[in-house]
Design an enzyme around this catalytic site. Structure first.
Site, PDB file in Angstrom:
ATOM      1  N   HIS A 128      52.228  22.267  97.123  1.00 34.71           N
ATOM      2  CA  HIS A 128      52.074  20.885  96.651  1.00 34.71           C
ATOM      3  C   HIS A 128      53.189  20.064  97.296  1.00 34.71           C
ATOM      4  O   HIS A 128      54.307  20.564  97.470  1.00 34.71           O
ATOM      5  CB  HIS A 128      52.268  20.790  95.126  1.00 34.71           C
ATOM      6  CG  HIS A 128      51.055  21.091  94.303  1.00 34.71           C
ATOM      7  ND1 HIS A 128      51.124  21.824  93.137  1.00 34.71           N
ATOM      8  CD2 HIS A 128      49.756  20.727  94.449  1.00 34.71           C
ATOM      9  CE1 HIS A 128      49.910  21.906  92.604  1.00 34.71           C
ATOM     10  NE2 HIS A 128      49.064  21.249  93.379  1.00 34.71           N
ATOM     11  N   CYS A 165      57.034  19.410  88.415  1.00 36.65           N
ATOM     12  CA  CYS A 165      55.679  19.844  88.063  1.00 36.65           C
ATOM     13  C   CYS A 165      55.379  19.616  86.582  1.00 36.65           C
ATOM     14  O   CYS A 165      54.240  19.417  86.199  1.00 36.65           O
ATOM     15  CB  CYS A 165      55.489  21.334  88.345  1.00 36.65           C
ATOM     16  SG  CYS A 165      55.743  21.816  90.043  1.00 36.65           S
TER      17      CYS A 165
HETATM   18  N1  ARG Z   1      50.431  27.474  88.770  1.00 39.71           N
HETATM   19  C1  ARG Z   1      50.252  26.098  89.080  1.00 39.71           C
HETATM   20  C2  ARG Z   1      49.306  25.953  90.250  1.00 39.71           C
HETATM   21  O1  ARG Z   1      49.397  26.737  91.165  1.00 39.71           O
HETATM   22  C3  ARG Z   1      51.570  25.446  89.369  1.00 39.71           C
HETATM   23  C4  ARG Z   1      51.464  23.967  89.548  1.00 39.71           C
HETATM   24  C5  ARG Z   1      52.742  23.322  89.957  1.00 39.71           C
HETATM   25  N2  ARG Z   1      52.636  21.933  89.931  1.00 39.71           N
HETATM   26  C6  ARG Z   1      53.164  21.088  90.836  1.00 39.71           C
HETATM   27  N3  ARG Z   1      53.110  19.818  90.589  1.00 39.71           N
HETATM   28  N4  ARG Z   1      53.677  21.514  91.959  1.00 39.71           N
HETATM   29  O2  ARG Z   1      48.472  25.076  90.286  1.00 39.71           O
END
Ligand code: ARG
Length: 286
Positions: A180, A274
């Site tokens: 991300h 996150c």
């Molecule tokens: N386990 C989640 C996923 O892979 C983690 C999300 C993390 N969020 C972020 N904004 N980077 O989707």
């Protein structure tokens, strides 16, 4: 604070200004690692859910102590990643873009966040493509920086530009560990960012250099402890306590760094940012 008359009074860099923030968070009541949709997740490794809640609570308290507003969305059973509120939407100036997750395991989070935003009075738009919200879409000044390559579809960027009426800069992520945008790039204030160059394609790196020649460049060691997954109000930067080199670089620039430990949530591939959705109301540009 008292002034010492013997102190040198040369020109001092102006202390960066803190802006009030309105955040949405989701308590990790149902947090677990039961599937793997990024390289950090290992369903075979133990997770201490109570510890995750305690760490998350410290993050929430930190925001409250800084004077920010924190709203909470009800955590839903069966959605272990719902704690990652940044993926719930993108919200700028009272307008919200709802999300569409890439992975079916997270799909049911989207309507829950959408409903919260509608109830709170935001003008909600529906996504036409995979779009994981503020995880991949970061506002810096008048620009939206949008990530693609792993989660949010490139096609979603055009819709974001149309809905928000702000230029969208597409950035290509190339390292699966930094899947991300908010794991590879952090907005410090409306002109300044920090990022890990190696997480981006050569073209995107060149774009970032051109737009942000004064950016703070992070190291891989900072990024793997989610140092770039930090939350700034323009002055205070709430960041993983493990990201010591990045914290020192930020302090050199005049930011106040506040370390938090989110080691349990890191097992799902997430850090402070996150867990935090910026809900920017109408009339607040940030
Ligand atoms: N386990 C989640 C996923 O892979 C983690 C999300 C993390 N969020 C972020 N904004 N980077 O989707």
């Amino acid at each position: 604070m008292t002034m010492d008359a013997t102190e040198p009074r040369g020109p001092q860099p102006a202390a960066p200004r803190a802006a009030h923030r309105h955040f949405l968070m989701c308590r990790p009541t149902h947090f677990a690692v039961t599937y793997a949709i990024n390289p950090w997740m290992n369903p075979a490794a133990p997770v201490d859910q109570a510890r995750a809640v305690a760490q998350w609570d410290t993050l929430r308290r930190t925001y409250l102590d800084l004077g920010h507003t924190v709203d909470l969305i009800e955590p839903l059973p069966g959605l272990p990643d719902m704690v990652f509120a940044a993926n719930g939407a993108t919200v700028v100036d009272g307008t919200a873009m709802a999300v569409q997750f890439r992975d079916p395991q997270r799909a049911d989070e989207a309507p829950a966040y959408r409903a919260w935003l509608e109830r709170a009075g935001f003008d909600v738009h529906d996504p036409k493509h995979v779009n994981e919200g503020e995880g991949d879409v970061l506002l810096v000044g008048d620009l939206l920086l949008a990530g693609t390559g792993f989660r949010t579809a490139h096609a979603a960027h055009a819709q974001l530009q149309e809905v928000f009426g702000r230029p969208v800069i597409s950035l290509h992520l190339v390292d699966p560990r930094f899947y991300h945008l908010d794991t590879a790039l952090c907005v410090l204030d409306d002109r300044t960012i920090a990022y890990l160059p190696e997480a981006f394609s050569p073209g995107s790196r060149a774009v970032l250099r051109r737009l942000f020649p004064d950016a703070v460049l992070a190291t891989e060691a900072d990024a793997v402890v989610f140092g770039l997954n930090s939350v700034s109000d323009g002055r205070h930067v709430v960041m993983p306590v493990q990201a010591t080199a990045l914290a020192a670089a930020l302090r050199d620039r005049g930011y106040e760094t506040i370390g938090v430990d989110l080691s349990e949530l890191r097992k799902a591939g997430g850090g402070p940012k996150c867990c935090t959705l910026n809900v920017r109301e109408k009339g607040t540009s940030e």
